[in-house]
Design an enzyme around this catalytic site. Structure first.
Site, PDB file in Angstrom:
ATOM      1  N   ARG A  83      13.728   5.409   1.407  1.00  0.00           N
ATOM      2  CA  ARG A  83      13.587   5.054   2.828  1.00  0.00           C
ATOM      3  C   ARG A  83      14.889   5.267   3.597  1.00  0.00           C
ATOM      4  O   ARG A  83      14.859   5.512   4.807  1.00  0.00           O
ATOM      5  CB  ARG A  83      13.138   3.602   2.958  1.00  0.00           C
ATOM      6  CG  ARG A  83      11.645   3.456   2.754  1.00  0.00           C
ATOM      7  CD  ARG A  83      11.209   2.030   2.932  1.00  0.00           C
ATOM      8  NE  ARG A  83       9.768   1.952   3.125  1.00  0.00           N
ATOM      9  CZ  ARG A  83       9.069   0.836   2.995  1.00  0.00           C
ATOM     10  NH1 ARG A  83       9.664  -0.290   2.683  1.00  0.00           N
ATOM     11  NH2 ARG A  83       7.764   0.848   3.183  1.00  0.00           N
ATOM     12  N   GLY A 109       5.231   2.665   0.269  1.00  0.00           N
ATOM     13  CA  GLY A 109       6.550   2.449  -0.284  1.00  0.00           C
ATOM     14  C   GLY A 109       6.484   2.351  -1.802  1.00  0.00           C
ATOM     15  O   GLY A 109       7.293   2.958  -2.504  1.00  0.00           O
ATOM     16  N   GLY A 159       1.474  -0.268   4.055  1.00  0.00           N
ATOM     17  CA  GLY A 159       0.532  -0.892   4.984  1.00  0.00           C
ATOM     18  C   GLY A 159       0.329  -0.039   6.230  1.00  0.00           C
ATOM     19  O   GLY A 159      -0.789   0.115   6.722  1.00  0.00           O
ATOM     20  N   LYS A 170      -5.127  -5.610  -5.435  1.00  0.00           N
ATOM     21  CA  LYS A 170      -6.188  -6.385  -4.789  1.00  0.00           C
ATOM     22  C   LYS A 170      -7.191  -5.558  -4.004  1.00  0.00           C
ATOM     23  O   LYS A 170      -6.813  -4.744  -3.167  1.00  0.00           O
ATOM     24  CB  LYS A 170      -5.550  -7.378  -3.823  1.00  0.00           C
ATOM     25  CG  LYS A 170      -4.881  -8.552  -4.485  1.00  0.00           C
ATOM     26  CD  LYS A 170      -4.533  -9.537  -3.412  1.00  0.00           C
ATOM     27  CE  LYS A 170      -3.841 -10.772  -3.930  1.00  0.00           C
ATOM     28  NZ  LYS A 170      -3.208 -11.456  -2.795  1.00  0.00           N
TER      29      LYS A 170
HETATM   30  C1  3PG Z   1       6.859  -2.325   3.829  1.00  0.00           C
HETATM   31  O1  3PG Z   1       7.603  -2.479   2.866  1.00  0.00           O
HETATM   32  O2  3PG Z   1       5.650  -2.107   3.700  1.00  0.00           O
HETATM   33  C2  3PG Z   1       7.445  -2.325   5.216  1.00  0.00           C
HETATM   34  O3  3PG Z   1       8.838  -2.304   5.164  1.00  0.00           O
HETATM   35  C3  3PG Z   1       6.922  -3.512   5.990  1.00  0.00           C
HETATM   36  O4  3PG Z   1       7.324  -4.685   5.359  1.00  0.00           O
HETATM   37  P1  3PG Z   1       6.443  -6.012   5.526  1.00  0.00           P
HETATM   38  O5  3PG Z   1       5.145  -5.747   4.802  1.00  0.00           O
HETATM   39  O6  3PG Z   1       7.244  -7.121   4.923  1.00  0.00           O
HETATM   40  O7  3PG Z   1       6.198  -6.221   7.010  1.00  0.00           O
END
Ligand code: 3PG
Ligand code: MG
Length: 397
Positions: free
Chosen positions: A39, A354, A378, A204
């Site tokens: 990242r 990620g 996400g 999940k």
């Molecule tokens: C992730 O790792 O998916 C992003 O950096 C967002 O992080 P978060 O899910 O803690 O908001």
């Protein structure tokens, strides 16, 4: 949507450019060292372009999920060091996000220099659900820049101050990473070349339910592995021993399979172990023969072969989520096998997430053998669901 090139064309020399990045990198639990810097690398094109153009570059990010106050284990300090190495120039680190240290660090920047602010989530206003509280924090953050660039694709699905409220306060543009991610993902939501095959893993079903529902009508095949496959196997009528199971999702899984007969492909064999441990006794068993005292920790070789056969025919592939507990060598074959099948396919392939991206690199696979590795987990799933992403919407306004 204005992008970095529009901004560069206007000229940024001497201007303070506040860049929201997603530098939320995995840290080694024992040593605290950065275990995957993907990242950080992903945001370099935007930062380098701004440095070269003579901007005063003020980078901000979250790391982990601290609870609205400083927590040393989530400090961005190690990230500042790594970022400096990769940029080939020192990165000035501010000890706070919007306080005295941040203000003086930014004020001291010369043209073409870079500062990194401390973790955004050390401030309750960043993630607050209260518009006024978020707005007050956004005011303080916006005061540190003349212009805002969002290059934090991994966080565009969060309605957080630095993502959603700062662009309402400053002239704004999308960074190179955000632009590329959106371009690539829009190829999947537009008219993907077929067969379009999606591979989903991870623990999940409940996390993936919305994306499964959104994708089912569009995909040609949906291959399911990882911890969530056991809830589907249960819905097929199999006993799953002590495997991960979301009991309240069994009925939902049954409905999904009935709604799209033949589209969802489940494991036919799994690696079942005595315990969740790297050295646990384990065997490959048929998916309908998991012993009652054992838990499935990976998909089996016959499943990998079946998934690979489908993937070899695909023209478009999206993959999110590991097929097993790849961090333990004994349960990494499924993830490796699927990843290798994707690299061999003559397809446009996107790895979302990620965690999946880190898995690819941890397994020693070359980034360049995939069409695109998304920095958003996400975020890429919510994009594919067709949801409005607060960070993208804010850039479009
Ligand atoms: C992730 O790792 O998916 C992003 O950096 C967002 O992080 P978060 O899910 O803690 O908001
Ligand atoms: Mg995440």
């Amino acid at each position: 949507m204005r992008n970095l090139d529009d901004l560069l064309a206007e000229g940024v020399s001497g201007r303070r450019v506040l860049v929201r990045a997603d530098l939320n990198v995995p840290l080694d639990k024992q040593t605290g060292e950065i275990s995957d810097d993907g990242r950080i690398r992903a945001v370099l094109p935007t930062l380098s372009a701004l440095v070269q153009a003579g901007a005063k570059v003020v980078v901000c990010s979250h790391l982990g999920r601290p609870k609205g106050k400083p927590d040393p284990q989530f400090s961005l300090r190690p990230v500042a060091g790594r970022l400096g190495e990769l940029l080939g120039a020192p990165v000035h680190f501010a000890e706070d996000t919007v306080g005295d240290s941040a203000r003086s660090t930014v004020a001291a920047l010369a043209d073409g220099q870079v500062a990194l602010l401390e973790n955004l989530r050390f401030n309750a206003g960043e993630t607050s659900k209260d518009d006024a509280e978020r707005g007050a924090f956004a005011d303080q953050l916006a005061a540190l820049g003349d212009t805002y660039v969002d290059d934090a694709f991994g966080a565009v699905h969060r309605k957080h101050a630095s993502v959603h409220d700062v662009p309402a306060r400053l002239p704004h543009a999308a960074g190179r990473l955000v632009l590329r991610e959106v371009e690539v993902l829009s190829r999947l939501t537009g008219e993907p070349e077929r067969p379009y095959v999606v591979v989903l893993g991870g623990s999940k079903v409940s996390d993936k339910l919305a994306v499964i529902e959104a994708l089912l009508p569009t995909v040609d095949r949906l291959l399911i592995g990882g911890g969530m496959c056991f809830t589907f196997l249960k819905a097929q009528g199999h006993e799953v021993g002590t495997s991960l199971l979301e009991k309240d999702m069994v009925e939902t899984c049954r409905n999904l399979m009935e709604r799209a007969p033949g589209k969802i492909m489940l494991p036919v064999d799994v690696v079942a172990a005595d315990a969740f441990a790297p050295d646990a006794a384990h065997d490959t068993v048929p998916a309908d023969g998991i012993p009652s005292h054992r838990l499935g920790l990976d998909i089996g070789p016959e499943t990998v072969a079946g998934f690979a056969a489908v993937l070899s025919q695909a023209k478009t592939i999206f993959w999110n989520g590991p097929m097993g507990v790849f961090e333990m060598a004994a349960f990494a074959s499924g993830t490796r096998g699927v990843a290798e099948a994707i690299t061999k396919a003559d397809a446009f392939s996107v790895v979302g997430g990620g965690d999946s991206a880190a898995a690819v690199r941890a397994l020693g696979l070359d980034d360049s053998s995939f069409g695109h590795i998304s920095t958003g987990g996400g975020a890429s799933l919510e994009y594919l669901e067709g949801k409005t992403l607060p960070g993208i919407a804010a850039l479009e306004n």
